[in-house]
Design a protein around this motif. Structure first.
Motif, PDB file in Angstrom:
ATOM      1  N   LEU A  51     -22.058   9.839  11.644  1.00 47.18           N
ATOM      2  CA  LEU A  51     -23.002   9.081  12.471  1.00 47.18           C
ATOM      3  C   LEU A  51     -24.225   8.561  11.713  1.00 47.18           C
ATOM      4  CD1 LEU A  51     -23.427   8.013  15.287  1.00 47.18           C
ATOM      5  CD2 LEU A  51     -24.551  10.173  15.902  1.00 47.18           C
ATOM      6  N   PRO A  52     -24.914   9.377  10.886  1.00 44.01           N
ATOM      7  CA  PRO A  52     -26.101   8.827  10.202  1.00 44.01           C
ATOM      8  C   PRO A  52     -25.776   7.649   9.291  1.00 44.01           C
ATOM      9  CG  PRO A  52     -26.121  11.226  10.134  1.00 44.01           C
ATOM     10  CD  PRO A  52     -24.775  10.829  10.649  1.00 44.01           C
ATOM     11  N   GLY A  53     -24.721   7.761   8.501  1.00 47.27           N
ATOM     12  CA  GLY A  53     -24.349   6.655   7.622  1.00 47.27           C
ATOM     13  C   GLY A  53     -23.919   5.423   8.401  1.00 47.27           C
ATOM     14  N   LEU A  54     -23.219   5.653   9.505  1.00 48.57           N
ATOM     15  CA  LEU A  54     -22.803   4.523  10.344  1.00 48.57           C
ATOM     16  C   LEU A  54     -24.012   3.819  10.937  1.00 48.57           C
ATOM     17  CD1 LEU A  54     -20.591   2.899  11.773  1.00 48.57           C
ATOM     18  CD2 LEU A  54     -20.564   4.661  13.558  1.00 48.57           C
ATOM     19  N   LEU A  55     -24.981   4.593  11.388  1.00 46.60           N
ATOM     20  CA  LEU A  55     -26.195   3.999  11.955  1.00 46.60           C
ATOM     21  C   LEU A  55     -26.962   3.220  10.892  1.00 46.60           C
ATOM     22  CD1 LEU A  55     -27.987   3.761  14.459  1.00 46.60           C
ATOM     23  CD2 LEU A  55     -29.180   5.825  13.701  1.00 46.60           C
ATOM     24  N   PHE A  56     -27.037   3.790   9.679  1.00 42.80           N
ATOM     25  CA  PHE A  56     -27.761   3.119   8.596  1.00 42.80           C
ATOM     26  C   PHE A  56     -27.151   1.754   8.285  1.00 42.80           C
ATOM     27  CE2 PHE A  56     -28.283   1.972   4.163  1.00 42.80           C
ATOM     28  CZ  PHE A  56     -29.637   2.155   3.950  1.00 42.80           C
ATOM     29  N   VAL A  57     -25.842   1.726   8.063  1.00 45.39           N
ATOM     30  CA  VAL A  57     -25.227   0.467   7.653  1.00 45.39           C
ATOM     31  C   VAL A  57     -25.225  -0.536   8.795  1.00 45.39           C
ATOM     32  CG1 VAL A  57     -22.825   1.104   8.215  1.00 45.39           C
ATOM     33  CG2 VAL A  57     -23.291  -0.550   6.396  1.00 45.39           C
ATOM     34  N   THR A  58     -25.137  -0.069  10.047  1.00 43.53           N
ATOM     35  CA  THR A  58     -25.165  -0.981  11.192  1.00 43.53           C
ATOM     36  C   THR A  58     -26.526  -1.665  11.306  1.00 43.53           C
ATOM     37  OG1 THR A  58     -23.551   0.369  12.398  1.00 43.53           O
ATOM     38  CG2 THR A  58     -24.894  -1.160  13.687  1.00 43.53           C
ATOM     39  N   ILE A  59     -27.593  -0.864  11.236  1.00 46.85           N
ATOM     40  CA  ILE A  59     -28.935  -1.431  11.350  1.00 46.85           C
ATOM     41  C   ILE A  59     -29.244  -2.341  10.165  1.00 46.85           C
ATOM     42  CG2 ILE A  59     -31.398  -0.865  11.389  1.00 46.85           C
ATOM     43  CD1 ILE A  59     -30.701   1.642  12.948  1.00 46.85           C
ATOM     44  N   TYR A  60     -28.835  -1.900   8.968  1.00 47.06           N
ATOM     45  CA  TYR A  60     -29.127  -2.722   7.785  1.00 47.06           C
ATOM     46  C   TYR A  60     -28.349  -4.034   7.823  1.00 47.06           C
ATOM     47  CZ  TYR A  60     -30.168  -4.059   3.023  1.00 47.06           C
ATOM     48  OH  TYR A  60     -30.612  -4.743   1.925  1.00 47.06           O
ATOM     49  N   THR A  61     -27.134  -4.002   8.326  1.00 49.21           N
ATOM     50  CA  THR A  61     -26.340  -5.225   8.445  1.00 49.21           C
ATOM     51  C   THR A  61     -27.020  -6.222   9.373  1.00 49.21           C
ATOM     52  OG1 THR A  61     -24.277  -4.027   8.045  1.00 49.21           O
ATOM     53  CG2 THR A  61     -24.099  -6.163   9.137  1.00 49.21           C
ATOM     54  N   ILE A  62     -27.715  -5.701  10.400  1.00 49.98           N
ATOM     55  CA  ILE A  62     -28.348  -6.574  11.392  1.00 49.98           C
ATOM     56  C   ILE A  62     -29.674  -7.131  10.887  1.00 49.98           C
ATOM     57  CG2 ILE A  62     -29.387  -6.632  13.697  1.00 49.98           C
ATOM     58  CD1 ILE A  62     -27.281  -4.541  14.538  1.00 49.98           C
ATOM     59  N   ASN A  63     -30.549  -6.236  10.351  1.00 48.48           N
ATOM     60  CA  ASN A  63     -31.910  -6.707  10.052  1.00 48.48           C
ATOM     61  C   ASN A  63     -32.323  -6.621   8.581  1.00 48.48           C
ATOM     62  OD1 ASN A  63     -32.429  -4.005   9.573  1.00 48.48           O
ATOM     63  ND2 ASN A  63     -33.576  -3.690  11.470  1.00 48.48           N
ATOM     64  N   LYS A  64     -31.461  -6.059   7.715  1.00 46.05           N
ATOM     65  CA  LYS A  64     -31.730  -5.953   6.269  1.00 46.05           C
ATOM     66  C   LYS A  64     -33.031  -5.197   5.959  1.00 46.05           C
ATOM     67  CE  LYS A  64     -28.159  -8.439   5.056  1.00 46.05           C
ATOM     68  NZ  LYS A  64     -27.608  -8.684   6.403  1.00 46.05           N
ATOM     69  N   ASP A  65     -33.456  -4.313   6.857  1.00 44.23           N
ATOM     70  CA  ASP A  65     -34.687  -3.543   6.657  1.00 44.23           C
ATOM     71  C   ASP A  65     -34.322  -2.127   6.236  1.00 44.23           C
ATOM     72  OD1 ASP A  65     -37.043  -2.006   6.924  1.00 44.23           O
ATOM     73  OD2 ASP A  65     -37.840  -3.402   8.416  1.00 44.23           O
ATOM     74  N   VAL A  66     -34.545  -1.806   4.964  1.00 48.81           N
ATOM     75  CA  VAL A  66     -34.138  -0.506   4.448  1.00 48.81           C
ATOM     76  C   VAL A  66     -34.959   0.620   5.078  1.00 48.81           C
ATOM     77  CG1 VAL A  66     -35.670  -0.666   2.443  1.00 48.81           C
ATOM     78  CG2 VAL A  66     -33.678   0.812   2.355  1.00 48.81           C
ATOM     79  N   HIS A  67     -36.236   0.359   5.381  1.00 52.02           N
ATOM     80  CA  HIS A  67     -37.076   1.399   5.953  1.00 52.02           C
ATOM     81  C   HIS A  67     -36.595   1.787   7.346  1.00 52.02           C
ATOM     82  CE1 HIS A  67     -39.673  -0.175   2.747  1.00 52.02           C
ATOM     83  NE2 HIS A  67     -40.307   0.984   2.786  1.00 52.02           N
ATOM     84  N   VAL A  68     -36.375   0.813   8.196  1.00 50.36           N
ATOM     85  CA  VAL A  68     -35.907   1.090   9.559  1.00 50.36           C
ATOM     86  C   VAL A  68     -34.534   1.753   9.525  1.00 50.36           C
ATOM     87  CG1 VAL A  68     -35.224   0.060  11.752  1.00 50.36           C
ATOM     88  CG2 VAL A  68     -37.266  -0.766  10.553  1.00 50.36           C
ATOM     89  N   SER A  69     -33.659   1.268   8.675  1.00 48.00           N
ATOM     90  CA  SER A  69     -32.303   1.821   8.591  1.00 48.00           C
ATOM     91  C   SER A  69     -32.329   3.278   8.136  1.00 48.00           C
ATOM     92  CB  SER A  69     -31.458   0.992   7.619  1.00 48.00           C
ATOM     93  OG  SER A  69     -31.414  -0.361   8.005  1.00 48.00           O
ATOM     94  N   ALA A  70     -33.096   3.547   7.081  1.00 51.18           N
ATOM     95  CA  ALA A  70     -33.140   4.899   6.531  1.00 51.18           C
ATOM     96  C   ALA A  70     -33.774   5.878   7.498  1.00 51.18           C
ATOM     97  CB  ALA A  70     -33.902   4.888   5.206  1.00 51.18           C
ATOM     98  N   LEU A  71     -34.905   5.490   8.084  1.00 51.34           N
ATOM     99  CA  LEU A  71     -35.594   6.400   8.998  1.00 51.34           C
ATOM    100  C   LEU A  71     -34.796   6.615  10.280  1.00 51.34           C
ATOM    101  CD1 LEU A  71     -39.284   5.193   8.505  1.00 51.34           C
ATOM    102  CD2 LEU A  71     -38.160   7.225   7.551  1.00 51.34           C
ATOM    103  N   SER A  72     -34.053   5.624  10.712  1.00 50.32           N
ATOM    104  CA  SER A  72     -33.199   5.788  11.889  1.00 50.32           C
ATOM    105  C   SER A  72     -32.080   6.791  11.605  1.00 50.32           C
ATOM    106  CB  SER A  72     -32.600   4.447  12.308  1.00 50.32           C
ATOM    107  OG  SER A  72     -33.609   3.532  12.682  1.00 50.32           O
ATOM    108  N   ALA A  73     -31.493   6.705  10.424  1.00 50.37           N
ATOM    109  CA  ALA A  73     -30.450   7.655  10.043  1.00 50.37           C
ATOM    110  C   ALA A  73     -31.003   9.069   9.981  1.00 50.37           C
ATOM    111  CB  ALA A  73     -29.855   7.262   8.691  1.00 50.37           C
TER     112      ALA A  73
END
Length: 256
Positions: A51-73
């Motif tokens: 789940l964490p890795g899936l959430l990271f790549v999903t968010i990053y694919t959408i908005n390309k924001d590494v901070h939001v993706s990483a902290l969400s994971a």
């Protein structure tokens, strides 16, 4: 789920593996399934791993924001631990996931490269693959060190149960080669592919290789001699010693 106590007690003293009837074989398979479920976390453990890795790549694919993706994971990993704590479940698998995600978050935020979120996990996979191979070559297969305490056999399989040691060696070879094969796919992607491709391939490779390794472990151990319950042996030795002491005390009283 079948208790781990039943088969190890019933088969104590039969670790040569000869003469087991059909029910004994079924018991061995059941206890092996239970041990693997406990060691690797079962379905829930797999979800917490993916789940964490899936959430990271999903968010990053959408908005390309590494901070939001990483902290969400990281947030979802902490949430999974909190759920386990609230339900008073075992947290070892969830905690290991949190540490892995936390290292990934630190790497990604320090470098600003989203692909570095996956690097600690990839290095861990490489290290584990090598560990399975090296420990097997050294005569102490890692999967035996992991599962021995769960089967209540500790290290008895190394010197007293050669058929079981052979099964652990086969299983460790399987784990090592599968993990190294996974690394052979991921590391070239880390260097040459973009973050989205690496992330989706990594998510896709989370479960199938793991299930294959667990299945092969189950096959090897289900056909192996049953474990020697060293805890039951120690308890039996203590009972026998107490009986001898009681008999000696009674004999002294009679002589007096």
């Amino acid at each position: 789920m079948t208790s781990l106590d039943k088969p190890t007690t019933e088969h104590h003293g039969q670790h040569g593996g000869d003469g087991r009837d059909g029910q004994d074989a079924q018991d061995v398979k059941a206890v092996t399934e239970a041990a693997l479920f406990e060691a690797f976390g079962g379905l829930r453990g797999m979800v917490e791993t993916v789940l964490p890795g899936l959430l990271f790549v999903t968010i990053y694919t959408i908005n390309k924001d590494v901070h939001v993706s990483a902290l969400s994971a990281l947030a979802v990993s902490l949430l999974l631990v909190a759920v386990r704590l609230i339900r008073r479940d075992t947290v070892k698998h969830a905690f290991s996931g949190v540490f892995g995600v936390a290292f990934g978050v630190v790497f990604a935020l320090m470098t600003g490269n989203a692909k570095d979120f996956y690097l600690p996990g990839m290095l861990y996979t490489l290290g584990m693959g090598l560990a399975y191979i090296i420990t097997t070559l050294a005569g102490a297969p890692l999967i035996g060190l992991i599962l021995g305490p769960i089967f209540k056999e500790n290290l008895s399989w190394r010197t007293r149960n050669p058929g079981r040691k052979k099964a652990y060696a086969k299983a460790s070879w399987a784990w090592g080669l599968i993990l190294l094969g996974k690394c052979a796919i991921l590391f070239p992607l880390y260097w040459w592919a973009d973050t989205e491709k690496l992330g989706w391939v990594l998510v896709a490779l989370k479960i199938p290789p793991f299930l294959l390794a667990v299945y092969l472990t189950w096959v090897f151990l289900a056909k192996a001699p049953p474990p020697i319950d060293v805890f039951a042996e120690m308890e039996e030795a203590e009972r026998a010693e107490k009986e001898r002491e009681a008999q000696a005390a009674a004999a002294r009283e009679r002589d007096a």
